[in-house]
Write an enzyme that holds these catalytic residues in place. Structure first.
Site, PDB file in Angstrom:
ATOM      1  N   ARG A   1       0.950  -1.444   0.090  1.00  0.00           N
ATOM      2  CA  ARG A   1      -0.136   0.221   0.015  1.00  0.00           C
ATOM      3  C   ARG A   1       1.194   1.067  -0.385  1.00  0.00           C
ATOM      4  NH1 ARG A   1       2.839   1.591   3.715  1.00  0.00           N
ATOM      5  NH2 ARG A   1       1.252   3.557   4.358  1.00  0.00           N
TER       6      ARG A   1
ATOM      7  N   ALA B   1       0.654   5.299  -2.188  1.00  0.00           N
ATOM      8  CA  ALA B   1       0.599   5.544  -4.190  1.00  0.00           C
ATOM      9  C   ALA B   1       1.808   5.636  -4.781  1.00  0.00           C
ATOM     10  CB  ALA B   1       0.026   7.170  -3.315  1.00  0.00           C
TER      11      ALA B   1
ATOM     12  N   GLN C   1      -1.799   2.400  10.145  1.00  0.00           N
ATOM     13  CA  GLN C   1      -0.033   2.618   9.493  1.00  0.00           C
ATOM     14  C   GLN C   1       0.846   3.836   9.949  1.00  0.00           C
ATOM     15  OE1 GLN C   1      -3.696   3.301   8.370  1.00  0.00           O
ATOM     16  NE2 GLN C   1      -3.686   2.786   5.777  1.00  0.00           N
TER      17      GLN C   1
ATOM     18  N   LYS D   1      -4.894  10.111   2.948  1.00  0.00           N
ATOM     19  CA  LYS D   1      -5.167   9.162   3.423  1.00  0.00           C
ATOM     20  C   LYS D   1      -6.621  10.294   4.489  1.00  0.00           C
ATOM     21  CE  LYS D   1      -5.382   5.999   4.238  1.00  0.00           C
ATOM     22  NZ  LYS D   1      -5.935   5.311   3.388  1.00  0.00           N
TER      23      LYS D   1
ATOM     24  N   ASP E   1      -2.033  10.569  -1.953  1.00  0.00           N
ATOM     25  CA  ASP E   1      -2.788   9.893  -3.108  1.00  0.00           C
ATOM     26  C   ASP E   1      -3.065   9.833  -4.695  1.00  0.00           C
ATOM     27  OD1 ASP E   1      -3.033   8.658  -0.142  1.00  0.00           O
ATOM     28  OD2 ASP E   1      -2.741   6.658  -1.555  1.00  0.00           O
TER      29      ASP E   1
ATOM     30  N   ARG F   1      -7.394  -0.168  -6.418  1.00  0.00           N
ATOM     31  CA  ARG F   1      -7.609   0.387  -5.814  1.00  0.00           C
ATOM     32  C   ARG F   1      -7.783   1.696  -5.951  1.00  0.00           C
ATOM     33  NH1 ARG F   1      -4.245   1.524  -0.937  1.00  0.00           N
ATOM     34  NH2 ARG F   1      -6.106   2.172   0.815  1.00  0.00           N
TER      35      ARG F   1
HETATM   36  C1  LIG Z   1       3.772   7.740   0.115  1.00  0.00           C
HETATM   37  S1  LIG Z   1       2.289   8.095   0.218  1.00  0.00           S
HETATM   38  C2  LIG Z   1       1.282   7.486   0.941  1.00  0.00           C
HETATM   39  C3  LIG Z   1       0.027   7.531   1.134  1.00  0.00           C
HETATM   40  O1  LIG Z   1      -0.858   6.504   1.331  1.00  0.00           O
HETATM   41  C4  LIG Z   1      -1.640   5.411   1.834  1.00  0.00           C
HETATM   42  O2  LIG Z   1      -2.639   5.080   1.456  1.00  0.00           O
HETATM   43  P1  LIG Z   1      -2.389   3.871   1.536  1.00  0.00           P
HETATM   44  O3  LIG Z   1      -1.721   3.647   2.821  1.00  0.00           O
HETATM   45  O4  LIG Z   1      -4.583   3.352   2.266  1.00  0.00           O
HETATM   46  O5  LIG Z   1      -2.480   3.404   0.186  1.00  0.00           O
HETATM   47  C5  LIG Z   1      -1.687   7.175   2.665  1.00  0.00           C
HETATM   48  O6  LIG Z   1      -2.715   7.621   1.852  1.00  0.00           O
HETATM   49  C6  LIG Z   1      -0.064   8.127   2.377  1.00  0.00           C
HETATM   50  O7  LIG Z   1      -0.299   9.485   2.957  1.00  0.00           O
END
Ligand SMILES: CSC[C@H]1O[C@H](OP(=O)(O)O)[C@H](O)[C@@H]1O
Length: 351
Positions: A51, A53, A199, A251, A240, A94
């Site tokens: 996960r 972006a 996270q 997020k 993202d 996604r």
């Molecule tokens: C390096 S940006 C990562 C970005 O992605 C995360 O979302 P997820 O863990 O649901 O993929 C989150 O929005 C982070 O800021």
């Protein structure tokens, strides 16, 4: 290519195989999945094995390699007619992180150049590796640009995970924090837990601990008091999807932090590579926001934490309007007060 934190590599292509670190198991267990088919990569993205972006984009690129290899191996020169199902599954895994479809579009552009009677796999594998390695290089560049803005004595709150686990390596917002800390510019770092996937507590706190960088964890709901007590002067987050006007999808909880930061005079920085910018959308209102299962809210580590049958609203991203953002940092440089429209100045060739 600069070496990243090898023990934190979420994605590896070695011995002609794709390995993904299963981030659902961190920080308590470090397990890798070996994937052989594109649909397995799509499932891994959907189920948050990988996960973040940029990491999602890199994983999708290698998923496309697996799709092309499978089609060429089984269909020979008719491979082009047999990759669409796999590409569609990857694309749909996604909806919010634009990096995913940015990577697939670049893979399609490369495939369009393959002459007849030619093995397409070396070309797409080389591109996937380039996308991976370039992301790491970009993160180091953003680390410098972001740290240049922070000045001395930065007291930082970060949200979610934006480090090596969310990218090809080193990180976006966490890359700025790493660089600033190494330069001696950081006084204190806070990370919020980032419900419901945690996270922050499971990944960011773990990454910084691996680096020997002190970090204090806090419940998401404590961020307002942290600012009210003047314990931080920066909020630094990833993204993202950033639209052409500078609105940012990130997020869930990011928008709340931005409003609190504006109210308390805390500066707000967004750090993301250009693969996160969606030039086709003019505002954040157009960004698709992923909704995930209620069980992610009503359970924790497999334990039910709410009465049976309770519904839950679980959007996993929100949109922060550009007027709440003090700086957007990309690999091409930083835009201060992006509400004044500076994003395009960094990317003059974008339509
Ligand atoms: C390096 S940006 C990562 C970005 O992605 C995360 O979302 P997820 O863990 O649901 O993929 C989150 O929005 C982070 O800021």
């Amino acid at each position: 290519m600069k070496q990243t934190h090898d023990n934190l590599r979420p994605i590896r292509w070695e011995n002609d195989q794709l390995y993904l670190l299963d981030q659902r198991k961190l920080p308590f267990s470090r397990e890798e999945l070996v994937l052989h088919h594109a649909h397995e990569v799509a499932a891994a993205i959907r189920d948050m094995v990988v996960r973040g972006a940029p990491a999602i984009g890199i994983a999708a690129a290698y998923g496309a390699v697996l799709a092309v290899r499978q089609a060429y191996t089984t269909q020979g020169q008719h491979w082009r007619e047999h990759i669409e199902t796999d590409f569609a599954q990857l694309s749909a895994s996604r909806p919010t992180a634009v990096n995913l479809n940015w990577a697939l579009a670049r893979m399609r552009e490369a495939l369009a150049t393959i002459p007849p009677n030619t093995d397409p796999v070396p070309t797409v594998l080389q591109l996937a590796d380039q996308i991976h390695h370039r992301d790491i290089t970009d993160n180091y560049a953003m680390g410098e640009f972001g740290a240049d803005i922070l000045g001395e004595g930065a007291c930082i709150l970060t949200h979610c995970n934006t480090g090596s686990l969310a990218t090809g390596g080193y990180g976006t917002a966490l890359g700025v924090i790493r660089t600033a800390y190494r330069r001696g510019q950081v006084s204190v770092i806070f990370a919020d837990e980032t419900r419901p996937w945690l996270q922050g507590s499971r990944l960011t706190a773990w990454e910084l601990q691996q680096d020997g960088i002190p970090v204090t964890l806090l419940p998401d709901s404590a961020a307002g008091s942290l600012m009210q007590q003047k314990k931080i002067n920066w909020v630094i987050v990833g993204a993202d999807r950033i639209t052409a006007n500078g609105d940012v999808a990130n997020k869930i909880g990011t928008y709340s932090l931005a409003v609190l930061a504006k109210y308390h005079g805390v500066r707000f920085m967004v750090v993301a590579p250009s693969s996160t910018i969606d030039w086709q959308r003019d505002s954040g209102a157009d960004i698709p926001i992923e909704q995930r299962a209620a069980e992610e809210v009503t359970t924790l580590a497999g334990q039910t934490i709410a009465p049976a049958g309770i519904g839950a609203w679980n959007p996993v991203f929100d949109v922060t309007p550009v007027n709440l953002i003090d700086a957007i940092v990309t690999e091409r440089g930083a835009v201060l007060e992006p509400c004044r429209g500076g994003l395009r100045q960094l990317f003059p060739h974008q339509n």
